[in-house]
Scaffold this active site. Structure first.
Site, PDB file in Angstrom:
ATOM      1  N   GLU A  77      68.723 156.495  -3.773  1.00 34.56           N
ATOM      2  CA  GLU A  77      70.324 156.121  -4.392  1.00 34.56           C
ATOM      3  C   GLU A  77      70.804 157.613  -5.191  1.00 34.56           C
ATOM      4  O   GLU A  77      70.195 158.242  -5.697  1.00 34.56           O
ATOM      5  CB  GLU A  77      70.444 155.059  -5.213  1.00 34.56           C
ATOM      6  CG  GLU A  77      70.589 153.863  -4.858  1.00 34.56           C
ATOM      7  CD  GLU A  77      72.129 153.519  -4.184  1.00 34.56           C
ATOM      8  OE1 GLU A  77      72.849 154.604  -3.927  1.00 34.56           O
ATOM      9  OE2 GLU A  77      72.595 152.442  -4.396  1.00 34.56           O
ATOM     10  N   ASP A  78      72.180 157.808  -4.988  1.00 31.05           N
ATOM     11  CA  ASP A  78      72.734 159.201  -5.691  1.00 31.05           C
ATOM     12  C   ASP A  78      73.052 158.572  -7.152  1.00 31.05           C
ATOM     13  O   ASP A  78      72.593 159.144  -8.315  1.00 31.05           O
ATOM     14  CB  ASP A  78      73.905 159.589  -5.181  1.00 31.05           C
ATOM     15  CG  ASP A  78      75.073 158.316  -4.261  1.00 31.05           C
ATOM     16  OD1 ASP A  78      74.514 157.330  -4.682  1.00 31.05           O
ATOM     17  OD2 ASP A  78      75.983 158.778  -4.145  1.00 31.05           O
ATOM     18  N   ASP A 122      75.522 152.381 -10.885  1.00 30.22           N
ATOM     19  CA  ASP A 122      76.458 152.022 -11.731  1.00 30.22           C
ATOM     20  C   ASP A 122      76.384 150.514 -12.173  1.00 30.22           C
ATOM     21  O   ASP A 122      75.525 150.435 -13.054  1.00 30.22           O
ATOM     22  CB  ASP A 122      77.720 152.536 -11.222  1.00 30.22           C
ATOM     23  CG  ASP A 122      79.088 152.457 -12.046  1.00 30.22           C
ATOM     24  OD1 ASP A 122      78.770 152.133 -13.227  1.00 30.22           O
ATOM     25  OD2 ASP A 122      79.880 152.571 -11.667  1.00 30.22           O
ATOM     26  N   PHE A 178      82.745 159.322 -15.116  1.00 31.92           N
ATOM     27  CA  PHE A 178      82.746 159.428 -13.660  1.00 31.92           C
ATOM     28  C   PHE A 178      82.392 160.983 -13.338  1.00 31.92           C
ATOM     29  O   PHE A 178      82.837 161.752 -13.804  1.00 31.92           O
ATOM     30  CB  PHE A 178      84.262 159.176 -13.203  1.00 31.92           C
ATOM     31  CG  PHE A 178      84.292 158.801 -11.692  1.00 31.92           C
ATOM     32  CD1 PHE A 178      83.961 157.739 -11.064  1.00 31.92           C
ATOM     33  CD2 PHE A 178      84.508 159.991 -10.888  1.00 31.92           C
ATOM     34  CE1 PHE A 178      84.004 157.429  -9.871  1.00 31.92           C
ATOM     35  CE2 PHE A 178      84.428 159.877  -9.419  1.00 31.92           C
ATOM     36  CZ  PHE A 178      84.183 158.713  -8.925  1.00 31.92           C
ATOM     37  N   ARG A 210      82.400 167.021  -3.266  1.00 26.14           N
ATOM     38  CA  ARG A 210      81.031 166.829  -2.795  1.00 26.14           C
ATOM     39  C   ARG A 210      79.975 168.135  -2.738  1.00 26.14           C
ATOM     40  O   ARG A 210      78.899 167.911  -3.090  1.00 26.14           O
ATOM     41  CB  ARG A 210      80.950 166.246  -1.309  1.00 26.14           C
ATOM     42  CG  ARG A 210      81.150 164.680  -1.480  1.00 26.14           C
ATOM     43  CD  ARG A 210      81.030 164.281  -0.032  1.00 26.14           C
ATOM     44  NE  ARG A 210      81.748 163.040   0.363  1.00 26.14           N
ATOM     45  CZ  ARG A 210      81.489 161.541  -0.325  1.00 26.14           C
ATOM     46  NH1 ARG A 210      80.486 161.371  -1.114  1.00 26.14           N
ATOM     47  NH2 ARG A 210      82.354 160.791   0.118  1.00 26.14           N
TER      48      ARG A 210
END
Ligand code: 5GP
Length: 483
Positions: free
Chosen positions: A398-399, A402, A451, A464
């Site tokens: 996973e990046d 959250d 964020f 990105r």
């Protein structure tokens, strides 16, 4: 002739006396280095401290080494005799044959054949090193390693009890705190950070910019001899900065023509004498362009406006990713892995992580979309696995995790295919916002409730391709939401 045991006990007597004397710290350490070198019949000895980032060693005292050798450049503690960082005395028998040696020519000129190093330990933590250098190849027996380790202990105690060292340590800590604060500041501040350290305000400004992007730098770490009169060096040149990540020396210049001509001459001469050294003479516009080439700075082609601060530089991400991959390779030794990632945020992390895992493996990607409302979001799989994972060892990559809702949904889905094992590796863990307690086995970095974008992560399809991970300004998110 003294028996070794006699010379060690004599040396201990001397070193303990020095430790208990009222000599200023530097003089005391130089004297200890001298006694140590003599007892081990070595040509030289150095005492070094790790820099605040625990990456480079800075010489603080020495005996028997030429000025040229002392100014040869920063020693990367992770590359040169790295086992010392694990807390043990380590020998390097043949300097000319060993790839760990960072400055082989300097060692050759100095006539160094072997090196023995021991860690300076304070409360179990390595804070520096002591090294001795011999002019003939030597296999250091255990008794010599033990001797140096004991000297290292006395040196460490001497440092700990010394007020000057305490001040230095406090300064280091203060610098780190200041740097941290600085990195959290959206704009590059104009207040001076380390006024006495820099020769020119432009150098300070450059250092601030590097700090903002978390690019490692060393200020004036090495002097290059440019001219000699007989055996004596008659001209030296010390470039302003060294950026280890780019292996690049930088000399800054203003637009003053007289200075440019002189600096140009020195840089040209340096390149002639040391063709392996990468150096650039830059004015402000040039260095902004250079940073842009590596994806950083206001002139960079990639979108960076709206980034409040850089959380992790490319180098930090690479280091952490490599460490995670090593950990995974150890844990899954002798097995075959399937890495499963969810498009698109994970692409950078997946690509880097898998390159460092030394196991046979295959990769799978899934895609999902979100529907439902803000209060009751739901996940739908839009692209499923291409091959079966039944009976296989699966690692979900996973990046960012959250709330944990997405991962929880995907883990349930994967479990229903009965893999032999199912674990999770995430680069970022935004734990503060967790709603579902999903088990995370490998975590790159824990991050606060902000964020983040870059290194694969997007905001509305952008950012990105930033090489680093940065926090997006909440104002920008609010403004966009209001549109
Ligand atoms: P969850 O809340 O289900 O754990 O995370 C859902 C998804 O939201 C993540 O996979 C990621 O795509 C996105 N996400 C959560 N936090 C962030 C963030 O800080 N930055 C970006 N770019 N995406 C995020």
């Amino acid at each position: 002739m003294d028996k070794p045991k006699d010379s060690y006990s004599q040396a201990f007597k001397q070193i303990a006396k020095i430790a208990n004397s009222s000599l200023p710290l530097k003089k005391a350490l130089n004297a200890m280095a001298r006694s140590t070198a003599k007892a081990l019949k070595a040509i030289g000895c150095s005492i070094m401290l790790l820099n605040p980032q625990k990456q480079y060693l800075e010489i603080i005292a020495a005996y028997g080494l030429s000025d040229l050798y002392l100014r040869k450049g920063a020693v990367n503690a992770h590359k040169s005799l790295p086992e010392i960082l694990e807390g043990k005395a380590v020998a390097l028998v043949d300097v000319s044959q060993d790839k760990q040696v960072q400055y082989p020519e300097a060692a050759e000129i100095e006539g160094i054949s072997s090196i023995l190093g021991a860690p300076l330990l304070q409360k179990g933590e390595v804070v520096g090193e002591i090294r001795v250098y011999t002019d003939g190849p030597r296999h250091f027996p255990q008794v010599e390693k033990d001797f140096l380790s004991t000297v290292a202990n006395i040196v460490a105690i001497t440092l700990e009890k010394n007020e000057f060292y305490q001040v230095l340590k406090a300064e280091h800590e203060e610098t780190i705190t200041k740097r941290r604060k600085l990195a959290e500041t959206p704009k590059l501040p104009s207040s001076s950070l380390r006024p006495s350290r820099f020769g020119h305000p432009s150098e300070e400004e450059f250092a601030r910019l590097l700090d903002f992007y978390r690019i490692e730098w060393l200020y004036e770490p090495r002097s290059f001899p440019l001219a000699w009169q007989g055996n004596k060096v008659s001209e030296m040149f010390t470039p302003d900065f060294y950026l280890p990540e780019l292996d690049l020396y930088i000399e800054l210049t203003t637009l003053k023509q007289s200075l440019i001509t002189e600096k140009n001459r020195k840089v040209r001469r340096l390149k002639e004498l040391y063709p392996e050294v990468n150096i650039k003479l830059l004015n402000k516009k040039d260095y902004l362009r250079l940073l842009a080439k590596y994806g950083y700075g206001p002139l960079g082609g990639t979108k960076v406006e709206g980034i409040n601060r850089v959380l992790f530089s490319h180098t930090q991400i690479q280091r952490r990713t490599r460490a995670l991959a090593n950990h995974i390779s150890r844990d899954y030794q002798g097995r075959r892995l399937v890495l499963v990632g969810i498009l698109k945020g994970v692409v950078c992390f997946m690509a880097d992580l898998m390159q460092h895992i030394s196991l046979p493996l295959s990769i799978e990607f899934m895609a999902i979309s979100y529907y439902g409302s803000n209060t009751e979001p739901a996940v739908k799989i839009t692209k499923d696995l291409d091959t079966s994972i039944t009976g296989l060892d699966v690692l979900m990559v996973e990046d960012i995790v959250d709330t944990g809702m997405t991962l929880n949904y995907i883990l349930n889905h994967l479990s229903s295919h009965n893999p032999a094992s199912l674990h999770v590796c995430t680069l970022l863990d935004k734990r503060a916002r967790r709603l579902i307690d999903v088990p995370l086995d490998y975590i790159g970095f824990e991050i606060p409730d902000e964020f983040v974008v870059g290194y694969g992560l997007d905001y509305r399809g952008e950012y990105r391709n930033l090489p680093f991970i940065g926090a997006l300004s909440p104002r920008l998110i609010e403004e966009e939401a209001g549109k």
